[in-house]
Design a protein around this motif. Structure first.
Motif, PDB file in Angstrom:
ATOM      1  N   ILE A   3      12.808  12.012 -11.101  1.00 53.91           N
ATOM      2  CA  ILE A   3      11.850  13.273 -10.760  1.00 53.91           C
ATOM      3  C   ILE A   3      10.614  13.098  -9.888  1.00 53.91           C
ATOM      4  O   ILE A   3      10.616  14.042  -8.623  1.00 53.91           O
ATOM      5  N   LEU A   4       9.982  11.650  -9.888  1.00 49.59           N
ATOM      6  CA  LEU A   4       9.330  11.460  -8.861  1.00 49.59           C
ATOM      7  C   LEU A   4       9.850  11.793  -6.715  1.00 49.59           C
ATOM      8  O   LEU A   4       9.219  11.900  -5.978  1.00 49.59           O
ATOM      9  N   ASP A   5      10.818  11.075  -6.976  1.00 47.00           N
ATOM     10  CA  ASP A   5      11.977  11.148  -5.817  1.00 47.00           C
ATOM     11  C   ASP A   5      11.972  12.222  -5.528  1.00 47.00           C
ATOM     12  O   ASP A   5      12.734  12.343  -4.142  1.00 47.00           O
TER      13      ASP A   5
ATOM     14  N   LYS B 123       1.881  17.431 -13.037  1.00 49.71           N
ATOM     15  CA  LYS B 123       2.660  17.988 -13.457  1.00 49.71           C
ATOM     16  C   LYS B 123       3.844  16.839 -14.239  1.00 49.71           C
ATOM     17  O   LYS B 123       4.804  16.335 -14.238  1.00 49.71           O
ATOM     18  N   ALA B 124       3.998  16.416 -12.064  1.00 50.08           N
ATOM     19  CA  ALA B 124       4.916  15.462 -12.119  1.00 50.08           C
ATOM     20  C   ALA B 124       5.045  14.038 -12.443  1.00 50.08           C
ATOM     21  O   ALA B 124       5.795  13.435 -13.221  1.00 50.08           O
ATOM     22  N   VAL B 125       3.580  13.238 -12.431  1.00 54.76           N
ATOM     23  CA  VAL B 125       3.081  11.947 -13.179  1.00 54.76           C
ATOM     24  C   VAL B 125       3.912  12.332 -14.666  1.00 54.76           C
ATOM     25  O   VAL B 125       4.098  11.686 -15.753  1.00 54.76           O
ATOM     26  N   LEU B 126       3.220  13.376 -15.306  1.00 53.46           N
ATOM     27  CA  LEU B 126       3.407  13.384 -16.877  1.00 53.46           C
ATOM     28  C   LEU B 126       4.553  14.040 -17.391  1.00 53.46           C
ATOM     29  O   LEU B 126       5.496  13.100 -17.938  1.00 53.46           O
TER      30      LEU B 126
ATOM     31  N   GLU C   4       0.724  -1.167   0.024  1.00 56.89           N
ATOM     32  CA  GLU C   4      -0.612   0.159  -0.161  1.00 56.89           C
ATOM     33  C   GLU C   4       0.445   1.247   0.042  1.00 56.89           C
ATOM     34  O   GLU C   4       1.895   1.394   0.644  1.00 56.89           O
ATOM     35  N   ALA C   5       0.390   2.322  -0.990  1.00 56.77           N
ATOM     36  CA  ALA C   5       1.322   3.978  -0.426  1.00 56.77           C
ATOM     37  C   ALA C   5       1.179   4.393   1.173  1.00 56.77           C
ATOM     38  O   ALA C   5      -0.054   3.755   1.116  1.00 56.77           O
ATOM     39  N   THR C   6       1.825   5.010   1.700  1.00 58.08           N
ATOM     40  CA  THR C   6       1.708   5.469   2.210  1.00 58.08           C
ATOM     41  C   THR C   6       2.443   6.680   2.594  1.00 58.08           C
ATOM     42  O   THR C   6       2.498   7.554   1.431  1.00 58.08           O
ATOM     43  N   GLU C   7       2.272   7.408   3.594  1.00 57.72           N
ATOM     44  CA  GLU C   7       2.977   8.780   3.390  1.00 57.72           C
ATOM     45  C   GLU C   7       4.048   8.630   3.504  1.00 57.72           C
ATOM     46  O   GLU C   7       4.871   9.669   2.882  1.00 57.72           O
ATOM     47  N   ASP C   8       5.548   8.056   3.983  1.00 56.66           N
ATOM     48  CA  ASP C   8       6.843   7.568   3.045  1.00 56.66           C
ATOM     49  C   ASP C   8       6.922   7.753   1.987  1.00 56.66           C
ATOM     50  O   ASP C   8       7.875   7.599   1.573  1.00 56.66           O
ATOM     51  N   THR C   9       6.078   6.738   1.823  1.00 53.50           N
ATOM     52  CA  THR C   9       6.127   6.656   0.481  1.00 53.50           C
ATOM     53  C   THR C   9       4.224   6.400  -0.862  1.00 53.50           C
ATOM     54  O   THR C   9       3.843   6.335  -0.469  1.00 53.50           O
ATOM     55  N   PRO C  10       4.319   7.827  -1.396  1.00 51.51           N
ATOM     56  CA  PRO C  10       3.105   8.144  -1.631  1.00 51.51           C
ATOM     57  C   PRO C  10       2.715   7.912  -3.192  1.00 51.51           C
ATOM     58  O   PRO C  10       2.212   8.687  -3.683  1.00 51.51           O
ATOM     59  N   PHE C  11       4.119   6.904  -3.640  1.00 55.00           N
ATOM     60  CA  PHE C  11       3.654   6.855  -5.017  1.00 55.00           C
ATOM     61  C   PHE C  11       3.962   5.562  -5.132  1.00 55.00           C
ATOM     62  O   PHE C  11       4.965   4.536  -4.572  1.00 55.00           O
ATOM     63  N   LEU C  12       3.228   4.876  -6.184  1.00 57.32           N
ATOM     64  CA  LEU C  12       3.368   3.309  -7.138  1.00 57.32           C
ATOM     65  C   LEU C  12       3.223   3.887  -8.100  1.00 57.32           C
ATOM     66  O   LEU C  12       2.761   4.348  -8.844  1.00 57.32           O
TER      67      LEU C  12
END
Lengths: 241, 241
Positions: A160-162, A176-179, A141-149
């Motif tokens: 860029i996500l990191d 913007k970030a995901v694009l 599951e995504a969490t606050e520490d790792t907010p993306f999957l």
């Protein structure tokens, strides 16, 4: 291959997928990899898929069938399940079942039936949750520490996500970030391709707040991509060794 | 894992490697992965390695032994070989031979003996050439169209190279590019680690023109990394969706 990414943020969830599938380099096609289930205001579920198309399509078909069945229950239908955790379990079990059915026929051909999914959703009264479902049906599951999957060809677009995604990133910056993450992946890997599907689920709306398909010739995306390239080159020039 | 990258440019060649090796996550060590052979002014060869440490170390030992042998010939010694192509062949054959020797013992344990190398060099009167040697001993060569080669964990650091490296990139920018490429990789993958080895071979010098080890606490590298992070974040903020 595939690239799909989902962000779980304080303000909502942002999902982006490409649409390229291939059976070998000479058999390339466009298939949707983002699927939504919603009862607006009550429940929203978005699923993104990677891996064997026959496994993911069959899994989606079974999930849809179970949700539409007249005797749907919280144990079988993701639209009736009491929690998002249960939704993830149903999807994981369905996918594992499909793989089991298909694998016995595929083993002889050494064709992979591996597949994975990102599931994002919220039901009225519950929290937003996002899961990555592994080929075996188990999940994280995504969490606050790792907010993306991410699933599929995830490495090119991870730096860029990191660097920019935090739980308090707003939904505009998140898109913007995901694009831009997708843009890096598109440039470096031929097996990921346009068009793209972008969806936003705002917190507590329990619906797909916005969804759009970005076609190959999309001007806004091309401009953003160009601006980012220029900005990177300018930044590169300014950095002192 | 490992990350090594080599650039073949009009002005010379730039090589960068990390030093982290691991046998499982709980057995991490630092080993040099960049090795140089030179007869200054006559011949320079730099080798970077990825994959099974026992294979790459044994391969390097055999290459060194063959080069030092009193009866060294152009067929056995990379320091006597008449062309860089022949150098690549000797290295490829040596590595394939080592793998063959080791694999029979390893198969029972299902331990991988895969390894790959980047070989860069020039002999007096010849051109600079750079090769990527595959685990089977065959190889490909860097060209004007593809002026960089990578081995190991190459995906995170590829987008920056794709954007900025051209054959006419100067040697200062080239060092920045490989260091930023490494920086992205270090951030995203724990199995790649400091210190780093950076080497520059200027065209027609036929020697290692400069070489330095960048330690974990290196101020210049930390500042460059920080400046790049800030530049990326600023650029990100300025981009319009």
């Amino acid at each position: 291959m595939t690239y799909c990414v989902g962000l779980l943020l304080n303000e909502g969830m942002v999902l982006l997928s490409d649409t390229r599938t291939n059976g070998g380099l000479d058999n390339i096609a466009t298939y949707r990899k983002m699927f939504t289930f919603e009862e607006p205001g009550e429940r929203v579920i978005a699923i993104m898929t990677a891996g064997s198309l026959s496994v993911t399509q069959t899994t989606l078909a079974r999930l849809r069938e179970a949700a539409d069945a007249s005797d749907a229950t919280g144990d079988s239908s993701i639209m009736e399940a009491p929690t998002m955790l249960k939704v993830a379990e149903i999807i994981g079990n369905t996918m594992a079942g499909v793989r089991k059915d298909i694998t016995s026929r595929m083993d002889a051909e050494r064709v992979s039936t591996s597949a994975s999914m990102i599931v994002a959703g919220q039901r009225a009264g519950g929290e937003m949750r996002m899961f990555l479902i592994y080929p075996e049906g188990n999940f994280i599951e995504a969490t606050e520490d790792t907010p993306f999957l991410q699933i599929g060809e995830h490495k090119y677009g991870k730096p860029i996500l990191d660097r920019v995604v935090r739980p308090d990133t707003n939904l505009i910056d998140a898109q913007k970030a995901v694009l831009l993450s997708m843009d890096s992946t598109l440039r470096s890997n031929l097996s990921v391709g346009m068009p793209l599907d972008l969806a936003v689920i705002k917190k507590d709306e329990c619906r797909i707040s916005s969804q759009r398909r970005i076609e190959a010739g999309d001007n806004d995306f091309a401009e953003m991509s160009e601006a980012w390239s220029n900005a990177l080159r300018d930044s590169f020039t300014q950095i002192q060794l």
